[in-house]
Design an enzyme around this catalytic site. Structure first.
Site, PDB file in Angstrom:
ATOM      1  CE1 TYR A 172      40.174   4.461  14.711  1.00 27.40           C
ATOM      2  CE2 TYR A 172      38.241   3.207  15.341  1.00 27.40           C
ATOM      3  CZ  TYR A 172      39.246   4.101  15.659  1.00 27.40           C
ATOM      4  OH  TYR A 172      39.325   4.617  16.908  1.00 27.40           O
ATOM      5  CD  GLU A 181      44.496   3.453  14.182  1.00 21.12           C
ATOM      6  OE1 GLU A 181      44.014   2.322  14.006  1.00 21.12           O
ATOM      7  OE2 GLU A 181      44.925   3.870  15.267  1.00 21.12           O
ATOM      8  CG  ASP A 227      49.312  28.713  13.604  1.00 24.72           C
ATOM      9  OD1 ASP A 227      48.363  28.679  12.793  1.00 24.72           O
ATOM     10  OD2 ASP A 227      49.190  28.408  14.806  1.00 24.72           O
ATOM     11  CB  THR A 270      42.421  25.928  12.137  1.00 29.46           C
ATOM     12  OG1 THR A 270      42.453  27.350  12.065  1.00 29.46           O
ATOM     13  CG2 THR A 270      43.111  25.458  13.392  1.00 29.46           C
ATOM     14  CE  LYS A 284      41.208  29.903  14.657  1.00 30.08           C
ATOM     15  NZ  LYS A 284      42.008  28.665  14.649  1.00 30.08           N
ATOM     16  NE  ARG A 339      36.331  23.555  16.353  1.00 35.64           N
ATOM     17  CZ  ARG A 339      36.421  24.737  16.950  1.00 35.64           C
ATOM     18  NH1 ARG A 339      35.394  25.541  16.965  1.00 35.64           N
ATOM     19  NH2 ARG A 339      37.538  25.108  17.527  1.00 35.64           N
TER      20      ARG A 339
END
Ligand code: DSN
Length: 397
Positions: A46, A48, A196, A222, A225, A231
């Site tokens: 974790y 954060e 984008d 992203t 692609k 991802r």
């Protein structure tokens, strides 16, 4: 693997992926190194917060990974740390785009973007998306005759609607976007410009498609692609001050960092960030330039060969990794075409074409992309063969 049920399904999917020609424009095949990073022990952690300012102990190594991913992102797209910052925490493209809107545009205010049915994206304000519910949108499309972006129309719309933000980018538009013209329109109307580049990021990295960075305030992408990573998503923000969503003047990059965490997300997926860093380094390799150019050569060859066999290509061709084919011109819906081709091992997706009169569930066309097929080593001669197969399968109906 002890879980034989899952192991069997993984093997089955491997077999499916190897046995098909993948022409889904948004997919690709990652390297073993990207897969190793994704499957690494970073999934146990974790983290954060951001490097040096975490809410959990034990993040010394994680800080190094996140800083490395950010530095590699800036280096790959040739932008300086003085002017830009990268946030590598977004889980994927949709939360990345949502975070930008939350950071920069007061809720309920106006944003302009390309409509999904003309080639935009769900998160560019479609009504069924949270983005479409939380802000007011004006959508532009393409000219009816040219099937190209009409910058005069976009300019008129921007002057009339006075958006806080103009979003450009595509999932189904095959041509080069004129970022310079969009910058001018944004300047004339006092809007932020967000590009984008999810679909064409790998082409930009490989020098095969223009870079939006000289013109944009914000660039989202992203990683999975054309960029051929896991991802995930990255938000690039200019380090400049302006009025942000809170109504105060603040740095865009700082507002975006806050919108990602704690605004929208919890702990970042550190294994994913490690895999992003791997992919960004792979894209630095000179062979990636060759790959990016080959994607476009393949896309152009396949679209030209389909056109020679009588199929209408939307806008008459492509400058990128993808293009749309009007299948309804021969009475074959996009859904039927997708199914017929899929049964014969050619994987495409049904897609609306501009001014489509049919439903998005069974539209008038298909979208074809060559990034994944190019990763498997396919070249122009293979595109010729694929064009013949597509033509034979669809004409046999
Ligand atoms: N759904 C993706 C695509 O196929 O273009 C974009 O998120």
């Amino acid at each position: 693997m002890r879980d034989k049920e899952i192991e069997r399904l993984i093997k089955l999917e491997e077999k499916r992926q190897k046995g098909a020609v993948n022409l889904i424009a948004s997919e690709n095949y990652v390297s073993k190194d990207v897969l190793s990073a994704l499957g690494s022990v970073f999934t146990n952690k974790y983290a954060e917060g951001y490097a040096g300012k975490r809410y959990y102990g034990g993040n010394e190594v994680v800080d190094k990974i996140e800083n490395l991913a950010k530095a590699r992102a800036l280096k790959l797209f040739k932008i300086s740390e003085k002017k830009w910052s990268a946030n590598v925490q977004p889980y994927s493209g949709s939360p990345a785009n949502l975070a930008v809107y939350l950071a920069l545009v007061p809720l309920g205010k106006k944003i302009m973007g390309m409509s999904l049915s003309m080639g935009g994206h769900l998160t560019h304000g479609h009504l069924v998306s949270a983005t479409g519910k939380l802000w007011k949108w004006s959508h532009f499309g393409v000219g009816k005759k040219t099937e190209l972006l009409d910058y005069d129309e976009i300019s008129k719309m921007a002057r009339r609607e006075k958006p806080k933000l103009i979003v450009a980018g595509f999932t189904a538009y095959s041509r080069i976007i004129d970022f310079k013209k969009l910058r001018k329109i944004a300047d004339e109307t006092g809007a932020f410009l967000m590009i984008d580049m999810s679909h064409f990021a790998g082409l930009v990295a490989g020098g095969a498609y223009p870079s939006p960075f000289p013109y944009a305030d914000i660039v989202t992408t992203t990683v999975h692609k054309t960029l051929r990573g896991p991802r995930s998503a990255i938000i690039f923000a200019a380090k400049r001050r302006s009025f942000i969503a809170s109504g105060e003047v603040g740095f865009l990059n700082e507002a975006i960092n806050k919108a990602v965490f704690p605004g929208l997300q919890g702990g970042p997926h550190v294994n994913q960030i490690a895999a992003v860093a791997v992919a960004l380094k792979e894209a630095e390799n000179p062979s990636f330039k060759k790959y990016a150019r080959q994607i476009i050569k393949n896309s152009r060859k396949l679209s030209t060969e389909l056109a020679r066999r009588g199929w209408r290509i939307i806008s008459g061709g492509t400058d990128s990794h993808l293009f749309l084919v009007d299948t309804w011109m021969r009475g074959i819906s996009g859904k039927t075409a997708e199914e017929l081709l899929g049964k014969k091992g050619i994987i495409v997706n049904k897609n609306t074409i501009p001014y489509d009169t049919r439903s998005p569930f069974d539209p008038s066309g298909i979208r074809i992309g060559t990034a994944a097929a190019t990763t498997t080593g396919l070249k122009e001669k293979d595109m010729l063969r694929i064009a013949d197969r597509i033509d034979d399968i669809l004409k046999a109906l």
